[in-house]
Design a protein around this motif. Structure first.
Motif, PDB file in Angstrom:
ATOM      1  N   PRO A 178       0.759  -1.288  -0.102  1.00 15.75           N
ATOM      2  CA  PRO A 178      -0.034  -0.153  -0.062  1.00 15.75           C
ATOM      3  C   PRO A 178       0.728   1.196   0.027  1.00 15.75           C
ATOM      4  O   PRO A 178       0.173   2.299  -0.162  1.00 15.75           O
ATOM      5  N   ALA A 208       7.163   5.055   0.820  1.00 10.63           N
ATOM      6  CA  ALA A 208       7.438   5.156   2.447  1.00 10.63           C
ATOM      7  C   ALA A 208       8.781   4.645   2.760  1.00 10.63           C
ATOM      8  O   ALA A 208       9.016   4.207   3.857  1.00 10.63           O
ATOM      9  N   ASP A 262      11.512  -1.352   2.310  1.00 10.32           N
ATOM     10  CA  ASP A 262      10.654  -2.346   2.848  1.00 10.32           C
ATOM     11  C   ASP A 262      11.089  -2.902   4.407  1.00 10.32           C
ATOM     12  O   ASP A 262      12.256  -3.556   4.158  1.00 10.32           O
ATOM     13  N   LEU A 300      20.189   0.324  -2.746  1.00 16.60           N
ATOM     14  CA  LEU A 300      19.790   1.617  -2.840  1.00 16.60           C
ATOM     15  C   LEU A 300      20.553   2.579  -3.002  1.00 16.60           C
ATOM     16  O   LEU A 300      20.329   3.507  -3.932  1.00 16.60           O
ATOM     17  N   VAL A 350       3.517  10.305   0.558  1.00 19.90           N
ATOM     18  CA  VAL A 350       4.754  10.498   1.504  1.00 19.90           C
ATOM     19  C   VAL A 350       5.846  10.159   0.635  1.00 19.90           C
ATOM     20  O   VAL A 350       5.928   9.521  -0.139  1.00 19.90           O
ATOM     21  N   GLY A 386      14.162   5.912   2.596  1.00 16.39           N
ATOM     22  CA  GLY A 386      14.660   5.490   1.264  1.00 16.39           C
ATOM     23  C   GLY A 386      13.862   6.191  -0.023  1.00 16.39           C
ATOM     24  O   GLY A 386      14.433   6.584  -0.914  1.00 16.39           O
ATOM     25  N   GLU A 420      15.398   9.713  -0.020  1.00 21.48           N
ATOM     26  CA  GLU A 420      16.496   9.475  -0.570  1.00 21.48           C
ATOM     27  C   GLU A 420      16.707   9.227  -2.084  1.00 21.48           C
ATOM     28  O   GLU A 420      17.560   9.921  -2.767  1.00 21.48           O
ATOM     29  N   GLY A 474      20.590   5.091   4.989  1.00 20.63           N
ATOM     30  CA  GLY A 474      21.856   4.455   4.596  1.00 20.63           C
ATOM     31  C   GLY A 474      21.855   4.579   3.146  1.00 20.63           C
ATOM     32  O   GLY A 474      22.791   3.696   2.587  1.00 20.63           O
ATOM     33  N   ALA A 475      20.969   5.449   2.402  1.00 19.94           N
ATOM     34  CA  ALA A 475      21.260   5.553   0.926  1.00 19.94           C
ATOM     35  C   ALA A 475      21.854   6.818   0.834  1.00 19.94           C
ATOM     36  O   ALA A 475      21.233   7.514  -0.195  1.00 19.94           O
ATOM     37  N   HIS A 496       8.393  14.035  10.209  1.00 19.99           N
ATOM     38  CA  HIS A 496       7.908  14.156   9.094  1.00 19.99           C
ATOM     39  C   HIS A 496       7.514  15.751   8.920  1.00 19.99           C
ATOM     40  O   HIS A 496       6.791  16.340   9.608  1.00 19.99           O
ATOM     41  N   GLN A 539      25.724  -0.097   9.474  1.00 13.61           N
ATOM     42  CA  GLN A 539      26.025  -1.701   9.818  1.00 13.61           C
ATOM     43  C   GLN A 539      26.180  -1.686  11.322  1.00 13.61           C
ATOM     44  O   GLN A 539      25.250  -2.775  11.640  1.00 13.61           O
ATOM     45  N   ARG A 567      -5.809  -4.926  14.462  1.00 11.45           N
ATOM     46  CA  ARG A 567      -6.462  -6.067  14.366  1.00 11.45           C
ATOM     47  C   ARG A 567      -6.646  -6.745  15.654  1.00 11.45           C
ATOM     48  O   ARG A 567      -6.320  -8.012  15.886  1.00 11.45           O
TER      49      ARG A 567
END
Ligand SMILES: CCCCCCCC/C=C\C=C\CC(=O)SCCNC(=O)CCNC(=O)[C@H](O)C(C)(C)COP(=O)(O)OP(=O)(O)OC[C@H]1O[C@@H](n2cnc3c(N)ncnc32)[C@H](O)[C@@H]1OP(=O)(O)O
Length: 725
Positions: free
Chosen positions: A19, A58, A61, A75, A96, A100, A103, A131-132, A156, A256, A279
């Protein structure tokens, strides 16, 4: 995963992973393929990158961090590939652009955003850093102070602010994609060097080193033991000291370190736990998937004490018209004044201020002493004094006055929902909504269903939580529900430790070093010692109803500490009276200092009761307080009061100041190892056989017996256990 399309001179690459268009390996591969295709096609003169369904992306992943090398490897180089393109690349940011995702946009030569879009680098909230190459590009674009703020807090920001900072080149109110294509056509052929952020110098700040020292001190102060903010800081500082390529190397090293830290796992667990509790399900089979909420067009709050005022403020901020009711004009006027003050303060923090909240409009916020005005409301939140008789009287009245469909909520921190519901003619519409103080600030809403509460009522309360921007957690009915029930043994251990030789500041320090916002004694002083005293009197544990001859340190055959009662008898209620477990500068003061009177009092108390003072080390303080709380958590799970350990963790993180980077008490137990938690509880309960809170729960024993199963599997052992019973 990313759709490539060529129309006229501008190629379009659309990120596609519903999504939120998270950057999975497949998305990144498709993005790379699209860029290469555009580069190879001479008829393509510019590229536009956007996201499917009105969301740019967003970010990475998050679930992919369990296979980070492949993701991480991919990336950064792709962002570089975008930036080094000889054809202008424009990002069209809708919805949004986070982590990443932002980035990727920073690698683009231009950025166009929709006015409602939000941008940020929230990796720090997941225990990571951008990290990218984001820690190196962002300071070059918007300067070090603004970049540090965004990267170390993860906040944000809205598109309007992004425009002011220079993070985007243009904002539009209508079609962002068309605007981005227009811009792409316009810039074809213009030099790209000045648009490549990696080639720009970091803008100078006067006295950079002094600025950085101060910023680091602030970051450390706020981090309370969380690693990521400081490492984010270090990565940005590298941008101020080193050329781009070296800064990127440093960023990768620091990434890292974080990735392999337990804190990143805890914070990512907390992210998904917060979503998992939406849920909800009950042991009776009701669940989020089949229950539909009813609309709340108008609400009412009864009682304008501390809790009621905060609840009214929350409802106004959520744009829900409401009636606020008090028992008499004196209390109404006092409450109204306090609510208006809170709302003025809240309005000042918001764009549009008081006009947006519209709280001077009686159609939106009406103050009254007339119960009849509650006739038409869809939902009532009763927030009066914690007294069963009073609550029952109010609910009886409500069930006569309110329209048949109205939901009747009680704000209680421990009282029996079924007993309150029994005073009404509609127990299916009675539900507990336990707000946390200050109610307009704290994110947690514990939602307690009773024996007769309908699925619709639960769904409506959950929907209310979302409208109030709170985290609703559905739990069953028992004394103290989940949060306070787990808190009782924790606070009890803290007091027992004082009896045995410790000091309030020593106990608080250990738990604050662990990461709690405040330790148990500072917390009791803040909440008011009289609250627990009243409850203990109601339970017959102290006060006039205590049978004569009851031993001072025993109740019902179990160990009991009268210390908090003794303080209350001396008028020491905590901050409000200027003294409690600590001394304060005045009544209502906030600066706690150790009180020599108390230390002397403790020593006399030990002499009176023949308690031998002993040195108690930090490990014992931490383990007895935390493991007794966790032990109660296992009992709660076994009784079906909460449907999973995530519920307990979300409650503790959002309502009790548990350090998020430790993932919540149950997650913490899983990292310590259940056999170890069990062994420690066994040791302490052998030393204190009259303390039931230290006796390991059957469910903990069961789980430890099978080793240390992953937290996700715990509940399956419970059903095996129940089926055997
Ligand atoms: C060799 C070593 C080299 C080292 C270099 C390493 C380089 C590493 C490279 C890159 C690193 C990048 C870091 C990141 O990008 S981390 C991700 C940063 N992004 C975020 O933190 C955003 C998280 N998401 C949100 O804040 C919200 O979800 C939001 C996007 C604002 C939407 O909110 P809302 O509308 O309330 O919806 P939900 O929160 O319920 O989300 C809907 C479902 O989507 C799932 N989701 C959201 N974001 C992600 C994500 N980034 N990854 C995976 N899944 C995501 C969310 O869980 C919901 O699903 P479900 O209900 O099933 O849980």
């Amino acid at each position: 995963m990313a759709q490539y399309a060529r129309g006229s001179a501008v190629a379009v690459i659309r990120l596609r992973n519903p999504p939120v268009n998270a950057l999975s390996r497949a998305v990144l591969q498709a993005l790379e393929d699209g860029l290469k295709k555009a580069d190879a096609d001479p008829s393509v003169k510019a590229v536009m990158i956007c996201g499917e369904n009105g969301k740019f992306s967003a970010g990475a992943d998050i679930r992919g961090f369990s296979a980070p090398k492949r993701l991480g490897g991919a990336l950064g180089p792709i962002v570089s590939l975008i930036e080094s393109s000889e054809k202008p690349v424009v990002a069209a940011i809708e919805g949004v652009a986070l982590g990443g995702g932002l980035e990727v946009a920073l690698g683009c030569h231009y950025r166009v955003a929709h006015v409602k879009a939000r941008m940020g680098l929230p990796e720090v909230t997941l225990g990571l850093l951008p990290g990218a190459e984001g820690t190196q590009r962002l300071p070059r674009l918007i300067g070090v102070p603004a970049a540090l703020d965004m990267i170390t807090t993860g906040k944000h920001i809205p598109a309007t602010e992004a425009l002011k900072l220079g993070l985007v080149d243009e904002i539009v109110e209508e079609n962002t994609i068309e605007a981005a294509i227009r811009l792409a056509n316009k810039v074809i052929g213009q030099p790209l060097g000045p648009r490549r952020l990696s080639l720009k110098p970091v803008p100078k700040v006067p006295n950079m080193e002094a600025f950085l020292d101060e910023a680091l001190a602030k970051v450390k102060r706020q981090a309370r033991g969380c690693l990521a903010p400081e490492l984010c800081f270090q990565a940005v500082r590298a941008a101020t000291r080193s050329p781009f390529a070296e800064g990127v190397r440093r960023e990768r090293e620091l990434f890292q370190v974080l990735l392999s830290s337990g804190q990143a796992q805890a914070l990512q667990y907390a992210f998904f736990a917060e979503r998992a509790v939406r849920r909800w399900a009950t042991p009776g089979g009701a669940s989020w998937s089949s229950a539909a909420p009813q609309p709340v067009r108008r609400a009412a709050v009864i009682g304008l004490g501390t809790m009621g005022r905060g609840i009214v403020t929350s409802l106004v901020k959520a744009n829900i018209p409401l009636v606020a009711l008090e028992q008499d004009l004196e209390n109404l006027n006092k409450g109204r004044k306090a609510v208006m003050l809170l709302l003025e303060r809240e309005a000042m923090k918001m764009e549009g201020g008081a006009q947006v909240l519209d709280f001077h409009n009686p159609a939106r916020l009406q103050f009254t002493v007339d119960f009849d005005l509650l006739r038409d409301v869809d939902l009532v939140i009763e927030a009066v004094f914690e007294n069963m008789a009073l609550k029952k009287e109010i609910f009886h009245k409500l069930s006569k006055i309110c329209k048949p469909g109205a939901l009747l909520c009680t704000n209680t921190s421990a009282l029996n929902i079924d007993e309150i519901a029994s005073a009404t003619n509609r127990p299916q519409q009675v539900i507990g909504t336990h707000f946390f103080s200050p109610a307009h600030v704290m994110r947690l809403l514990e939602i307690i269903y009773g024996r007769h509460t309908s699925p619709t009522a639960i769904a409506t309360a959950m929907q209310l939580a979302t409208a109030l921007k709170k985290v609703g957690v559905v739990v069953g009915n028992c004394f103290g529900f989940v949060g306070n029930r787990m808190m009782f043994p924790y606070v009890q251990q803290a007091v027992f430790l004082l009896e045995e030789g410790s000091r309030p500041d020593a106990v608080d320090q250990v738990l604050e070093d662990f990461g709690f916002k405040i330790g148990p004694f500072r917390m009791s002083d803040l909440a008011g010692l009289d609250v627990g005293w009243r409850s203990r009197k109601d339970q017959g544990l102290t006060g006039p109803s205590l049978p004569a001859g009851t031993p001072a340190r025993q109740r019902h055959g179990q160990r009991y500490s009268p210390l908090p009662d003794l303080l209350c008898e001396r008028g020491r209620f905590g901050q409000k009276t200027g003294k409690g477990w600590y001394l304060y500068e005045k009544a209502g003061g906030r600066t706690a200092t150790p009180d020599p009177w108390l230390l002397n009092f403790l020593s006399q108390y030990r002499d009176t009761h023949g308690i031998r003072t002993r040195f108690i080390d930090q490990e014992e303080i931490l383990e007895r307080c935390l493991f007794s709380l966790i032990n109660e958590g296992f009992a709660i799970l076994a009784e079906g009061i909460a449907s999973g350990p995530e519920h307990l963790d979300v409650i503790y993180i959002n309502g009790y100041g548990w350090p998020k980077h430790r993932g919540g008490p149950m997650f913490y137990a899983s990292t310590v190892g259940l056999p170890r938690v069990l062994a420690k509880l066994q040791k302490y309960s052998e030393a204190h056989p009259d303390v039931p809170g230290l006796q390991p729960s059957a469910f903990l024993k069961k789980l430890a017996a099978v080793g240390n199963p992953p937290l996700k599997e715990w509940m399956s052992y419970l059903s095996q256990q129940s089926s055997k019973l």
